[in-house]
Structures are given as C-alpha cells and as structure tokens.
Motif scaffolding. Structure first.
Motif, PDB file in Angstrom:
ATOM      1  N   ILE A   1     -35.783  86.889  43.699  1.00  0.00           N
ATOM      2  CA  ILE A   1     -37.080  86.644  44.329  1.00  0.00           C
ATOM      3  C   ILE A   1     -37.332  85.155  44.552  1.00  0.00           C
ATOM      4  CG2 ILE A   1     -38.109  88.738  43.374  1.00  0.00           C
ATOM      5  CD1 ILE A   1     -39.428  87.032  41.239  1.00  0.00           C
ATOM      6  N   ALA A   2     -36.537  84.309  43.936  1.00  0.00           N
ATOM      7  CA  ALA A   2     -36.655  82.856  44.111  1.00  0.00           C
ATOM      8  C   ALA A   2     -35.257  82.262  44.283  1.00  0.00           C
ATOM      9  CB  ALA A   2     -37.373  82.223  42.921  1.00  0.00           C
ATOM     10  N   PRO A   3     -34.630  82.500  45.440  1.00  0.00           N
ATOM     11  CA  PRO A   3     -33.237  82.038  45.620  1.00  0.00           C
ATOM     12  C   PRO A   3     -33.092  80.520  45.581  1.00  0.00           C
ATOM     13  CG  PRO A   3     -34.159  82.823  47.696  1.00  0.00           C
ATOM     14  CD  PRO A   3     -35.143  83.189  46.628  1.00  0.00           C
ATOM     15  N   TRP A   4     -34.174  79.779  45.832  1.00  0.00           N
ATOM     16  CA  TRP A   4     -34.066  78.318  45.807  1.00  0.00           C
ATOM     17  C   TRP A   4     -33.747  77.789  44.409  1.00  0.00           C
ATOM     18  CZ3 TRP A   4     -38.456  81.130  46.851  1.00  0.00           C
ATOM     19  CH2 TRP A   4     -39.467  81.121  45.880  1.00  0.00           C
ATOM     20  N   LEU A   5     -34.002  78.599  43.372  1.00  0.00           N
ATOM     21  CA  LEU A   5     -33.672  78.166  42.016  1.00  0.00           C
ATOM     22  C   LEU A   5     -32.164  78.082  41.803  1.00  0.00           C
ATOM     23  CD1 LEU A   5     -36.287  80.175  39.912  1.00  0.00           C
ATOM     24  CD2 LEU A   5     -36.403  77.802  40.705  1.00  0.00           C
ATOM     25  N   VAL A   6     -31.412  78.814  42.607  1.00  0.00           N
ATOM     26  CA  VAL A   6     -29.944  78.772  42.538  1.00  0.00           C
ATOM     27  C   VAL A   6     -29.374  77.847  43.616  1.00  0.00           C
ATOM     28  CG1 VAL A   6     -27.839  80.143  42.762  1.00  0.00           C
ATOM     29  CG2 VAL A   6     -29.777  81.057  41.512  1.00  0.00           C
ATOM     30  N   ILE A   7     -29.986  77.873  44.783  1.00  0.00           N
ATOM     31  CA  ILE A   7     -29.422  77.151  45.927  1.00  0.00           C
ATOM     32  C   ILE A   7     -29.372  75.649  45.670  1.00  0.00           C
ATOM     33  CG2 ILE A   7     -29.828  76.533  48.335  1.00  0.00           C
ATOM     34  CD1 ILE A   7     -30.923  79.350  48.770  1.00  0.00           C
ATOM     35  N   PHE A   8     -30.482  75.064  45.221  1.00  0.00           N
ATOM     36  CA  PHE A   8     -30.538  73.608  45.113  1.00  0.00           C
ATOM     37  C   PHE A   8     -29.673  73.056  43.968  1.00  0.00           C
ATOM     38  CE2 PHE A   8     -34.697  74.516  47.259  1.00  0.00           C
ATOM     39  CZ  PHE A   8     -34.329  73.996  48.486  1.00  0.00           C
TER      40      PHE A   8
END
Length: 351
Positions: free
Chosen positions: A292-299
C-alpha cells in the motif's frame, strides 16, 4: 655557376628563390617540432578518467550522495522535519496509512508518519560512515598481512595463508549473527563484522603481488645495499601495491554498504529508530506495508542500487585508467574507433 647550362642556372635560381620565400613565410613553431610536455602517471590517469563518461557519471552520483549526507541537517531544517520526528496527523492518512509523496512530504512518509526524504539522507550518512571505516580497516589489515606473508615466506606465509583460508571459509552471515548475539547490535559491531570478512580477499591479492615483486631487480639491489626487510617492504614494495589497493578499495565500498543494509534489515546492524537504508526496508516489509506504500521500498532500494552501481563502475574505470592495456571494454572501444575512422574516410572521399 660558370660552365653550367643556362637552363640549369635558371632552374637553380628559381629553387633558391622558392626556398627563401618559404623560409621567410614560415610560421614560427611550425618548422620545428614543439617539445612534448612530460606528464606524470597521475596526470595520465586523471586524463583518462576525465574522458571516460561512465567514470564521470559515477563520480557525479557519488558526489551527490556524499553532499546529501553531509547536508542532511540542513535538508532537515529546510523541510522542517527531523529524522525521527513523527507526524501522526499530517503524515498519516485518515486510515492510519503512510502518506504518499506530496508538497509537504516530498518522498512520502512511513508507518509512523516520519519523512522518508529526511530519513533517506540521514541513512546515507550511516551507510557512507560504515563503508569508509570498514574499507579503511580491511585495507589496512589485508595489506599488512598480505605484505608480510608474501615477502617473508616460510612458516610466516604458511600460518597467515591458513588464517586467510579459514576466514574465507567461514559463513559470513551466520558468523555475523553469532557475533552480534554475543556483543549486541551497534554501529561499531557492524564495522567490526565487515572488517573481519573483508580483509582476507585483500590479503590474498596483495600476497600474490608481493610474491612477484620480491624477485625484482630493485628489491635485490636494496638487499645488496644492506636494507632490512621492513625497510624494503615500506620503501620499495608498498608504493608498487597502490594500484591494486586503490582498485580493490573502490570495489569494497559498495560491498560494505550492502552488507550494512543487510544486517540492519535483519535487525543485527544499527538499531531503530536510527535511520538507515536497511531499517527503512525493514519497515516496508512489516505486514506487507510495501503493497500500500510502494515508495517505502522504491526510494531506499533506488539509493542502494545507485550508490553500489556507481562505486562498482567507478572502480572498473579506475582500474582501466591505471592499466589501459587490460581495459574491460578495450575490444569494443577499438571497434568503435575503427568505425569512426571509416566514417571519417567516407566523408573525405565524398568531399
């Protein structure tokens, strides 16, 4: 000129006049070859690196990350968010989930409402600090052990080589888990664990170089002059080991960064709430929060990928610049030069 044919006299006079005219109209500096400016090996290496686009791009990425790590407090002041500051109202949605990237939180927030951007730059400080001290310690120990083993030989070489082989045969992650369980996770423990597993490959490389250097003429000359073994190693051998040490150091830094992130991800490195890239990835994996919060992995993953790839490519470029005869892409570059020469020849033929 008496006795010559008038025609020959006329031709000789014309040649002399033409030679005088050419000499008079000659541009200074074109009639004589300009002296070639001597360049040191360091200048040659720097010139090759400046022409290498991959090295320049990698260096720019590394400098950006280093500057971001140095300026982390200023970035936190600029956005007005601390690395461990929790924004339960502004940083979380009405459902209690992390806030996606927006004007207030440029890279979004995590499950506790903390700013991902600020934690990312503070995590860069931890990763670069660990990589610097771990690489420095591993290079120091590995160089010393390899130098002594390769130069002194005998029972010293046997014992140190056995120690290298034993260290290389140990399971890295299991040993790290055992050591952390005994000592406790911390930044110092992380550096020690990385050094313990990184010095042995360096020692093997240095030992191989020293075995060939100890039979060279300059070493024999130093021995004949009565120089001690320690003086020969310090003055004559170590300067010739700088190339493999520098290259291996640039390749060891990304390994240290990845290993620190792995230990922090497993809860064996730097403990929360200290911001590290491994801790940020661990937070994203809790309860499949990344769905639900892919930016926590992407960055954090993008930061790890960019830094490790940049250091690896820079290490390859440094190796190629130091020894251009063994360039990784030497064949491809020669083919490119031939193609460009053919295209230039075709253009000249058409003109």
């Amino acid at each position: 000129m008496t006795g010559q044919n008038p025609t020959d006299q006329r031709l000789e006079a014309e040649h002399e006049a033409e030679a005088e005219a050419i000499e008079a109209a000659a541009v200074p500096g074109l009639t004589q070859q300009a002296p070639v400016a001597a360049r040191s090996p360091l200048q040659l290496v720097w010139s090759r690196l400046r022409r290498d686009r991959v090295a320049v791009a990698s260096a720019i990425i590394i400098l950006v990350v280093i500057l971001a790590a140095i300026m982390a407090p200023l970035i936190a002041m600029w956005v007005g968010h601390g690395p461990d500051e929790q924004f339960r109202k502004e940083g979380l949605t009405e459902f209690g989930t992390p806030m996606p990237p927006n004007a207030q939180f440029l890279l979004g927030t995590d499950n506790l409402g903390r700013d991902v951007l600020v934690r990312l730059v503070y995590g860069a400080r931890i990763s670069l600090t660990v990589a610097f001290f771990a690489t420095l310690g591993a290079l120091g120990i590995g160089t010393l052990v390899g130098l002594v083993a390769g130069f002194l030989r005998g029972w010293v070489d046997t014992v140190l080589t056995w120690l290298m082989d034993t260290t290389l045969s140990l399971p890295q992650l299991l040993f790290a888990i055992s050591l952390v369980a005994l000592v406790g996770p911390s930044l110092t423990t992380t550096v020690i664990v990385i050094v313990l597993f990184s010095w042995a490959p360096i020692a093997r490389v240095v030992r191989g170089q020293v075995l060939s250097l100890r039979e060279r003429e300059f070493v024999e000359a130093a021995r004949s002059l009565g120089a001690s073994n320690w003086r020969i190693m310090r003055v004559d051998v170590i300067p010739n080991l700088l190339v493999p040490i520098v290259v291996y150091g640039t390749l060891l830094i990304p390994q240290a960064i990845v290993f620190e992130a792995t230990l922090s991800f497993l809860g064996l490195g730097v403990l929360p709430p200290t911001a590290t890239w491994g801790n940020m990835l661990a937070v994203a994996s809790q309860g499949s929060l990344y769905t639900i919060a892919p930016w926590l992995v992407i960055f954090p993953s993008a930061a790890l990928l960019a830094v490790t790839l940049a250091f690896n490519l820079l290490g390859d470029s440094v190796r190629d610049a130091l020894d251009p005869r063994q360039t990784l892409f030497a064949g491809r570059r020669r083919l490119a030069r031939r193609r460009s020469a053919r295209r230039a020849a075709r253009k000249e033929a058409k003109a």
